[in-house]
Scaffold this motif. Structure first.
Motif, PDB file in Angstrom:
ATOM      1  N   UNK A 132       0.834  -1.204   0.000  1.00 36.58           N
ATOM      2  CA  UNK A 132       0.000   0.000   0.000  1.00 36.58           C
ATOM      3  C   UNK A 132       0.868   1.253   0.000  1.00 36.58           C
ATOM      4  N   UNK A 133       1.898   1.253   0.828  1.00 35.20           N
ATOM      5  CA  UNK A 133       2.825   2.386   0.855  1.00 35.20           C
ATOM      6  C   UNK A 133       3.548   2.528  -0.475  1.00 35.20           C
ATOM      7  N   UNK A 134       3.953   1.394  -1.047  1.00 35.15           N
ATOM      8  CA  UNK A 134       4.651   1.427  -2.340  1.00 35.15           C
ATOM      9  C   UNK A 134       3.755   2.027  -3.416  1.00 35.15           C
ATOM     10  N   UNK A 135       2.506   1.592  -3.463  1.00 33.09           N
ATOM     11  CA  UNK A 135       1.593   2.076  -4.495  1.00 33.09           C
ATOM     12  C   UNK A 135       1.214   3.538  -4.287  1.00 33.09           C
ATOM     13  N   UNK A 136       1.402   4.033  -3.059  1.00 31.23           N
ATOM     14  CA  UNK A 136       1.196   5.462  -2.797  1.00 31.23           C
ATOM     15  C   UNK A 136       2.490   6.238  -2.998  1.00 31.23           C
ATOM     16  N   UNK A 137       3.527   5.535  -3.494  1.00 29.90           N
ATOM     17  CA  UNK A 137       4.829   6.135  -3.798  1.00 29.90           C
ATOM     18  C   UNK A 137       5.565   6.623  -2.561  1.00 29.90           C
ATOM     19  N   UNK A 138       5.229   6.062  -1.402  1.00 26.39           N
ATOM     20  CA  UNK A 138       5.925   6.409  -0.171  1.00 26.39           C
ATOM     21  C   UNK A 138       7.053   5.397   0.023  1.00 26.39           C
ATOM     22  N   UNK A 139       8.111   5.579  -0.775  1.00 28.77           N
ATOM     23  CA  UNK A 139       9.144   4.561  -0.879  1.00 28.77           C
ATOM     24  C   UNK A 139      10.013   4.442   0.369  1.00 28.77           C
ATOM     25  N   UNK A 140      10.192   5.536   1.088  1.00 31.37           N
ATOM     26  CA  UNK A 140      10.998   5.469   2.309  1.00 31.37           C
ATOM     27  C   UNK A 140      10.330   4.550   3.329  1.00 31.37           C
ATOM     28  N   UNK A 141       9.042   4.778   3.563  1.00 31.88           N
ATOM     29  CA  UNK A 141       8.319   3.957   4.536  1.00 31.88           C
ATOM     30  C   UNK A 141       8.093   2.545   4.010  1.00 31.88           C
ATOM     31  N   UNK A 142       7.835   2.431   2.706  1.00 36.02           N
ATOM     32  CA  UNK A 142       7.650   1.103   2.122  1.00 36.02           C
ATOM     33  C   UNK A 142       8.905   0.259   2.294  1.00 36.02           C
ATOM     34  N   UNK A 143      10.073   0.866   2.070  1.00 38.71           N
ATOM     35  CA  UNK A 143      11.338   0.135   2.222  1.00 38.71           C
ATOM     36  C   UNK A 143      11.509  -0.368   3.651  1.00 38.71           C
ATOM     37  N   UNK A 144      11.102   0.447   4.629  1.00 39.17           N
ATOM     38  CA  UNK A 144      11.205   0.022   6.025  1.00 39.17           C
ATOM     39  C   UNK A 144      10.343  -1.215   6.283  1.00 39.17           C
ATOM     40  N   UNK A 145       9.128  -1.215   5.718  1.00 41.01           N
ATOM     41  CA  UNK A 145       8.235  -2.351   5.901  1.00 41.01           C
ATOM     42  C   UNK A 145       8.784  -3.607   5.217  1.00 41.01           C
ATOM     43  N   UNK A 153      12.446 -11.760   8.239  1.00 44.75           N
ATOM     44  CA  UNK A 153      11.734 -12.948   8.718  1.00 44.75           C
ATOM     45  C   UNK A 153      11.538 -14.008   7.628  1.00 44.75           C
ATOM     46  N   UNK A 154      10.869 -13.654   6.538  1.00 41.75           N
ATOM     47  CA  UNK A 154      10.511 -14.669   5.545  1.00 41.75           C
ATOM     48  C   UNK A 154      10.384 -14.059   4.152  1.00 41.75           C
ATOM     49  N   UNK A 155      11.445 -13.496   3.666  1.00 42.69           N
ATOM     50  CA  UNK A 155      11.399 -12.837   2.366  1.00 42.69           C
ATOM     51  C   UNK A 155      11.442 -13.844   1.233  1.00 42.69           C
ATOM     52  N   UNK A 156      10.954 -13.399   0.094  1.00 43.54           N
ATOM     53  CA  UNK A 156      11.052 -14.186  -1.126  1.00 43.54           C
ATOM     54  C   UNK A 156      11.444 -13.251  -2.261  1.00 43.54           C
ATOM     55  N   UNK A 157      11.453 -13.770  -3.476  1.00 51.35           N
ATOM     56  CA  UNK A 157      11.881 -12.970  -4.625  1.00 51.35           C
ATOM     57  C   UNK A 157      11.023 -11.729  -4.796  1.00 51.35           C
ATOM     58  N   UNK A 158       9.714 -11.850  -4.501  1.00 55.15           N
ATOM     59  CA  UNK A 158       8.809 -10.709  -4.648  1.00 55.15           C
ATOM     60  C   UNK A 158       9.193  -9.564  -3.714  1.00 55.15           C
ATOM     61  N   UNK A 159       9.391  -9.879  -2.438  1.00 50.86           N
ATOM     62  CA  UNK A 159       9.740  -8.851  -1.459  1.00 50.86           C
ATOM     63  C   UNK A 159      11.088  -8.227  -1.798  1.00 50.86           C
ATOM     64  N   UNK A 160      12.057  -9.064  -2.171  1.00 53.46           N
ATOM     65  CA  UNK A 160      13.367  -8.532  -2.549  1.00 53.46           C
ATOM     66  C   UNK A 160      13.252  -7.570  -3.733  1.00 53.46           C
ATOM     67  N   UNK A 161      12.428  -7.939  -4.717  1.00 55.20           N
ATOM     68  CA  UNK A 161      12.274  -7.059  -5.884  1.00 55.20           C
ATOM     69  C   UNK A 161      11.633  -5.738  -5.482  1.00 55.20           C
ATOM     70  N   UNK A 162      10.588  -5.806  -4.630  1.00 57.15           N
ATOM     71  CA  UNK A 162       9.931  -4.568  -4.204  1.00 57.15           C
ATOM     72  C   UNK A 162      10.889  -3.680  -3.409  1.00 57.15           C
ATOM     73  N   UNK A 163      11.685  -4.301  -2.578  1.00 52.50           N
ATOM     74  CA  UNK A 163      12.663  -3.546  -1.798  1.00 52.50           C
ATOM     75  C   UNK A 163      13.689  -2.909  -2.729  1.00 52.50           C
ATOM     76  N   UNK A 164      14.152  -3.670  -3.714  1.00 50.34           N
ATOM     77  CA  UNK A 164      15.102  -3.120  -4.688  1.00 50.34           C
ATOM     78  C   UNK A 164      14.476  -1.961  -5.458  1.00 50.34           C
ATOM     79  N   UNK A 165      13.206  -2.117  -5.852  1.00 48.48           N
ATOM     80  CA  UNK A 165      12.536  -1.048  -6.598  1.00 48.48           C
ATOM     81  C   UNK A 165      12.405   0.226  -5.773  1.00 48.48           C
ATOM     82  N   UNK A 166      12.160   0.083  -4.474  1.00 53.56           N
ATOM     83  CA  UNK A 166      12.107   1.260  -3.604  1.00 53.56           C
ATOM     84  C   UNK A 166      13.410   2.042  -3.694  1.00 53.56           C
ATOM     85  N   UNK A 167      14.520   1.328  -3.522  1.00 57.13           N
ATOM     86  CA  UNK A 167      15.819   2.004  -3.542  1.00 57.13           C
ATOM     87  C   UNK A 167      16.179   2.480  -4.951  1.00 57.13           C
ATOM     88  N   UNK A 168      15.736   1.752  -5.971  1.00 60.62           N
ATOM     89  CA  UNK A 168      15.940   2.199  -7.357  1.00 60.62           C
ATOM     90  C   UNK A 168      15.258   3.549  -7.574  1.00 60.62           C
TER      91      UNK A 168
END
Length: 626
Positions: A28-41, A48-63
């Motif tokens: 939700x934070x990512x789709x609202x373009x709040x990348x700083x807070x989204x990256x924290x989440x 805890x239990x990341x997968x390829x999806x979470x890693x990609x979203x995290x990378x996209x935040x920093x990108x």
């Protein structure tokens, strides 16, 4: 990085949908373009239990925040989890490049190119995979100096208007935007002090600056009309797209009593896509801008629209594939000599966004060139504006060593940007008759194609190239022997080049097709670039004579065991035949034989490298013609 909002915020989203309850908040934070807070989440989930999806979203935040080291780390993680999306390969390659890891960048650009071979970015990379050292070796065109006007926040988009410089900044605080937790953007004006430094930055009036984002600007030639970018806020109303996203729009304002007033929305604005980054031509008749409107070539394209004498507008036109790529093209600027400057991450560059230039002539565009260092860096370089008369301008960058997030750099031209028009005429070598419809290819000095054109009714094509640059020209047409020339541009504005083509019969003798030697590298059987040009002549002959049958004989040098050389020559013969078949010649018209080292052209005991290469050859024997 605040300026990324102006780089078309809706492009940062990827229509992300939550995969489970734990990712809903982050998504939700990512789709609202709040990348700083989204990256924290996403970081908490990753522990805890990341997968390829979470890693990609995290990378996209920093990108999107241009935190290149963090983005590189998480793209590497998502790829290691089996994420093979071409877009992930591409973004990872860009982050590697921004971090100076050029060899790894090439590795993942090659993966991207394999996954999306028809993408213009892939095609350009495949033609010149080692382009980065070439850009870095370019003669320095500009000097850049960090401006005194910069703050610790984001400053960019500087443009001169008389004695005043307008720019975009987040300097005055106020409410913050979730993208990167910086204040919203406003438009400012500044003047030069007695020391020649920019100072006295003043925000424009509330008629222009609102509680939403504004920037960048351009002006009519008389200075009475300002074109500027703002979020979709007009007449006191803020509108979003059907998906709930804000968009960027273009507006005009007029100067009255020393203030910018009478703000109007341009007719081609739309609630569903962004339109921004205005640039008015020197004659005031054309407005260039960037947009992600439907029907474009990439994530954001450059467009132009006619400005009519009564102030109305024509229909927007996409600048086409010479300028636009599948990537992002932003921040156009058109100079007084009709040079189009813009920023792109789709053309071959050395960082994130690089500044490029292309000459505009008769509604067409010359070759796109990277303006090199230090104007460009391994970071984002954008919003370049330049006065052709004073040879001064501005560029913005988030490179290391700046004062803030995005900084304005003052630019001074130290070596001219020089172009030469190659005016090429293709004719019949025997009769002098012009040949319309001939294909002419312009390549760099490494043989990498940079443009292809077809001769007009006068047998002519025109290519625009940089001064003092070595190039290759290839001309071909059915029924004639293809011709290749090595040429140097020099520094004259125009150079006329004639390419006479001989009728194809010139290379046909009684029993053979006479070509320049077809060489192979030592211990290799692949068709080299120089060999491909010669083999195209065989294709031309066999196309004109559809009943001709050819036998290909290949030979090796003496190095290595005779049995091995025999097998190597057979592989070379087969690869030669396969190349010709790939050009549309029926396989039944071709045969091959490997001769090994049995019939050398030069029978030498201690052969030189040149003699060895002459022995590694192919012969084309005419078995039958009718």
């Amino acid at each position: 990085m605040k300026k990324l909002y102006i780089l078309f915020l809706i492009l940062a989203t990827s229509n992300v949908f939550a995969q489970n309850d734990k990712t809903k908040k982050a998504d939700k934070l990512y789709n609202r373009l709040e990348f700083v807070k989204a990256a924290e989440e996403y970081q908490e989930i990753a522990i805890e239990e990341a997968d390829a999806y979470v890693y990609e979203q995290l990378a996209n935040c920093y990108y999107n925040l241009f935190k290149t080291k963090d983005a590189e780390r998480w793209y590497s993680q998502t790829i290691s989890e089996g994420n093979t999306k071409p877009d992930v390969y591409y973004k990872y390659a860009q982050m590697l490049k921004a971090n100076g890891k050029y060899q790894q960048h090439n590795e993942f650009m090659a993966k991207f190119a394999k996954a999306k071979p028809r993408d213009k970015r892939a095609i350009a990379f495949n033609k010149n995979p080692n382009y980065i050292p070439q850009i870095l070796a370019k003669v320095t065109k500009f000097e850049v100096k960090n401006s005194e006007i910069n703050t610790k926040n984001s400053d960019f988009g500087a443009i001169s208007a008389g004695n005043t410089v307008y720019f975009t900044s987040t300097r005055d605080g106020g409410r913050k935007y979730g993208w990167n937790d910086q204040p919203y953007l406003d438009i400012y004006m500044a003047t030069y002090d007695g020391d020649g430094e920019l100072s006295n930055a003043i925000a424009l009036s509330k008629d222009i600056n609102t509680k939403f984002h504004e920037g960048t600007v351009s002006f009519s030639p008389d200075g009475k009309t300002m074109y500027f970018t703002r979020e979709n806020y007009y007449d006191g109303k803020f509108k979003k797209s059907e998906e709930g996203q804000g968009t960027l729009n273009l507006y005009t304002a007029t100067m009255s009593g020393g203030e910018w007033t009478n703000v109007k929305s341009v007719p081609f604005n739309n609630d569903e896509y962004s339109v921004g980054h205005p640039a008015v031509s020197a004659d005031g008749k054309t407005l260039y801008f960037a947009s992600d409107m439907p029907g474009g070539l990439g994530q954001s394209d450059l467009y132009k629209v006619a400005i009519n004498s009564d102030g109305s507008f024509g229909e927007p036109e996409n600048l086409g594939g010479d300028i636009n790529t599948e990537g992002r093209e932003f921040f156009p600027y058109i100079s007084s000599n009709n040079t189009l400057y813009f920023s792109s991450d789709g053309h071959l560059g050395i960082g994130g966004l690089d500044v490029f230039a292309a000459r505009v002539k008769d509604a067409s565009y010359g070759a796109v060139r990277n303006l090199g260092t230090p104007l460009n860096s391994n970071a984002d370089d954008f919003s370049f504006t330049f006065n052709e008369e004073s040879k001064k301008g501005f560029v913005a960058s988030n490179r290391e060593g700046g004062k803030g997030d995005d900084d304005i750099y003052e630019v001074n031209l130290v070596n001219p940007i020089c172009d030469v028009d190659f005016v090429i005429t293709v004719t019949d070598k025997e009769t002098g008759v012009i040949l319309s419809g001939a294909k002419v290819v312009l390549a760099d000095d490494q043989g990498n194609s940079v443009g292809t054109k077809t001769t007009d009714a006068e047998g002519k094509v025109v290519f625009k190239v940089e001064c003092d640059k070595s190039s290759q020209l290839e001309a071909s047409i059915d029924g004639y022997v293809p011709e290749k020339l090595d040429v140097s541009s020099g520094d004259n504005p125009e150079r006329s080049i004639g390419i006479p083509l001989a009728p194809i019969e010139e290379i046909i003798e009684e029993e053979v097709i006479v070509l320049n030697p077809i060489y192979f590298d030592f211990d290799k059987h692949n068709v080299r670039q120089d060999a491909a040009f010669e083999l195209d002549k065989v294709v031309s002959v066999m196309t004109k004579y559809p009943n001709m049958v050819i036998k290909v004989e290949t030979h090796t040098d003496f190095r290595g065991p005779a049995s091995y050389n025999q097998r190597l020559s057979e592989r070379r013969a087969k690869s030669t035949v396969q190349y010709i078949i790939s050009k549309g010649i029926d396989a039944s018209r071709l045969s091959s034989e490997g001769k090994g080292e049995s019939t050398p052209l030069i029978d030498c005991k201690k052969c030189t490298d040149e003699e060895h290469q002459q022995n590694r050859r192919s012969d084309f024997i005419i078995v039958s013609k009718d």
